[in-house]
Motif scaffolding. Sequence first.
Motif: not given
Length: 432
Positions: A96-116
């Motif tokens: 729900p809050r996808p925008d994240s990051g650290a140490h100069g990297w921009r990241q997308v916050a994700v959940e794991i769906y199912g059993g990949p």
Amino acid sequence: MSEPPRFDRGHTDDLMSFLAASPTPYHAVANAAERLEKAGFRQVAETDAWDGTAGGKYVLRGGAIIAWYVPEGAAAHTPFRIIGAHTDSPNLRVKPRPDSGAHGWRQVAVEIYGGPLLNSWLDRDLGLAGRLSLRDGTTRLVDVDRPLLRVPQLAIHLDRAVNSDGLKLDKQRHMQPVWGLGEDVRDGDLIAFLEETAGLAEGSVTGWDLMVHPVEPPAYLGRDRELVAGPRMDNLLSVHAGTAALAAAAARGPELPYIPVLAAFDHEENGSQSDTGADGPLLGSVLERSVLARGGTYEDRARAFAATVCLSSDTGHAVHPNYAERHDPTHHPRVDGGPILKVNVNNRYATDGSGRAVFAAACEKAGVPFQTFVSNNAMPCGTTIGPITAARHGIRTVDIGVAILSMHSVRELCGAKDPFLLANTLTAFLEG
């Protein structure tokens, strides 16, 4: 009744196009609906009153589609022949809050769906797709089908034991993809990017169901191109075959002794308990309303359900050349050996002897060989929508599918013949 239509290698070509165009369940059902529309089917709304006219109809709800064809003159108690499948695959889904990051990297916050298989998502070029819910109450599909994200693996120099001790991935810390550079991470950046991509006004998106997908297209593999590698075969391979089989069966019109149905559900990979899952009321509601729309009574519904059969079509495990000991020693399904009949005496699959006879008859009519799968007694057995469908609706159900390798990987592997062998079998089954 004349011989059923024969699908061939062109069906597998079309499957590859279907996989590439269906990065999410929402795209998959939209593509299935488009194919059915070309075959003369029309969408009906659940909020409208239904009539009992003959012809092809379908209902869309989220990532699920139920489609059926009523032959001219069909009685209210006419039984159904159902192909069951699911539209979802294990993947990474945006929080729900996808925008994240650290140490100069921009990241997308994700959940794991199912059993990949988590390791299969590392160091892949990934796109982003899904459904956007708008302020005006409508929805819009979006697909960024280009390299946008990547889950970078730790270099071997910083994990010297990875090849000897095995790769260990923490779902929270190690699976968050990067998508850019910058110290200033602002809430709303990802959604603003998707609004721009989809040509929507700024601030128009108020909800989203987004997931990550590999952008590498499906491809033929092998010396003689006898294999197919691609994403989401579990279980869009069955959705595609079921769609093709339903359209082919509908072309027989009044010759059909049954009402053929395609039921492609969402959320199989996490238990099917949703309003679009197999454990929800959607299928039963559609079938019952179809009976009532044709002037039927509860007695007609009961008669129809008692003679109905469902083939729950999902992928299964082909014998793995490097891990043959993980399989039952007397059951080694092979790719391109024809569809598999799945059996488990503890009802993880719904197949019994009478169901086997129905499936064997369909294979014989289609001129298709079939194989049998049973798990190694020392290994836990997976399950499908089959037992859920049988228990919830009291419908005789048989579990079948296509044998593949690398199930739940970001990129799975099947034989090039098996997709059209399955489609031919499903068509013969729907035609009775």
